[in-house]
Design a protein around this motif. Structure first.
Motif, short mmCIF file in Angstrom:
data_model
loop_
_atom_site.label_atom_id
_atom_site.label_comp_id
_atom_site.label_asym_id
_atom_site.label_seq_id
_atom_site.Cartn_x
_atom_site.Cartn_y
_atom_site.Cartn_z
N ASN A 92 -7.56 -4.76 -17.97
CA ASN A 92 -8.57 -3.72 -18.15
C ASN A 92 -8.28 -2.53 -17.23
OD1 ASN A 92 -10.69 -3.00 -19.70
ND2 ASN A 92 -12.24 -4.00 -18.45
N MET A 93 -7.85 -2.81 -16.00
CA MET A 93 -7.54 -1.73 -15.06
C MET A 93 -6.28 -0.97 -15.46
SD MET A 93 -8.55 -3.19 -11.27
CE MET A 93 -7.13 -4.21 -11.17
N GLN A 94 -5.36 -1.66 -16.14
CA GLN A 94 -4.13 -1.00 -16.57
C GLN A 94 -4.28 -0.30 -17.91
OE1 GLN A 94 -1.14 -4.05 -16.65
NE2 GLN A 94 -0.98 -4.14 -14.43
N HIS A 95 -5.44 -0.41 -18.51
CA HIS A 95 -5.75 0.23 -19.79
C HIS A 95 -4.72 -0.17 -20.86
CE1 HIS A 95 -8.77 2.52 -17.72
NE2 HIS A 95 -7.88 2.95 -16.86
N LEU A 96 -4.56 -1.47 -21.06
CA LEU A 96 -3.64 -1.95 -22.08
C LEU A 96 -4.14 -1.55 -23.47
CD1 LEU A 96 -2.86 -5.59 -20.83
CD2 LEU A 96 -1.46 -3.53 -20.55
N THR A 97 -3.22 -1.19 -24.33
CA THR A 97 -3.58 -0.84 -25.71
C THR A 97 -3.82 -2.12 -26.50
OG1 THR A 97 -1.29 -0.88 -26.48
CG2 THR A 97 -2.12 1.22 -25.59
N TRP A 149 -2.33 -5.91 -25.76
CA TRP A 149 -3.18 -7.10 -25.66
C TRP A 149 -2.70 -8.16 -26.64
CZ3 TRP A 149 -6.32 -8.33 -21.89
CH2 TRP A 149 -6.97 -7.34 -21.15
#
Length: 168
Positions: free
Chosen positions: A39-44, A48
């Motif tokens: 979530n902190m790395q803003h995975l697409t 995911w």
């Protein structure tokens, strides 16, 4: 990976080495740490999905090993979450490292266990029988009964994961 993830992995490795058990609670903590980190790395959504595929693949392969009696249930769950952590692209290099570290740890654990359990006052024939049983079946004989020798696998998993993250 964050310091939280490494701390949880270290705790799991120590618990497995001491007690030959990986508590579900710690595997759950590791899963939560992965979800927070992702979530902190803003995975697409695609990233995911790749992580989920790797986790599921690792879990299914290890479940097969568990059903064959080659792996404990805690190791299966831990490796499923580790598959989530590393993602699809890192699955093969991690698996190679895991096979290497697992082999080395198993040999040294077996030798240590063998040296500490072998009775020096026993006959040479009994020693030869015990050695044969341990090499052939990974088991030891005690008064006619056969007991399995367990090797904690989580320390090898953590070392392979550290090698994967810091050597590539």
């Amino acid at each position: 990976m964050t310091i939280l993830t490494w701390s949880i992995l270290l705790a799991i490795a120590v618990l497995d080495a001491r007690e030959n058990k990986i508590p579900n609670r710690w595997v759950g903590y590791l899963l939560l740490a992965f979800l927070l980190e992702g979530n902190m790395q803003h995975l697409t959504a695609d990233q995911w999905w790749q992580h989920a595929q790797a986790g599921l693949t690792m879990f299914v392969v290890c479940l097969g090993l568990y059903l064959c009696g080659a792996m404990a249930a805690g190791d299966v769950k831990l490796l499923g979450v580790v598959g989530l952590l590393i993602g699809w692209a890192g699955l093969w290099p991690f698996t190679q490292a895991l096979l290497g570290f697992g082999s080395v740890f198993s040999v040294f654990y077996w030798l240590s266990n063998f040296a500490s359990k072998t009775q020096p006052t026993g006959s040479l024939r009994l020693l030869a029988q015990q050695t044969y049983m341990r090499i052939t079946y990974g088991q030891k004989m005690q008064a006619g009964a056969i007991t399995k020798t367990y090797v904690p696998f989580a320390p090898a998993i953590v070392c392979a994961l550290a090698w994967y993250y810091y050597s590539l």
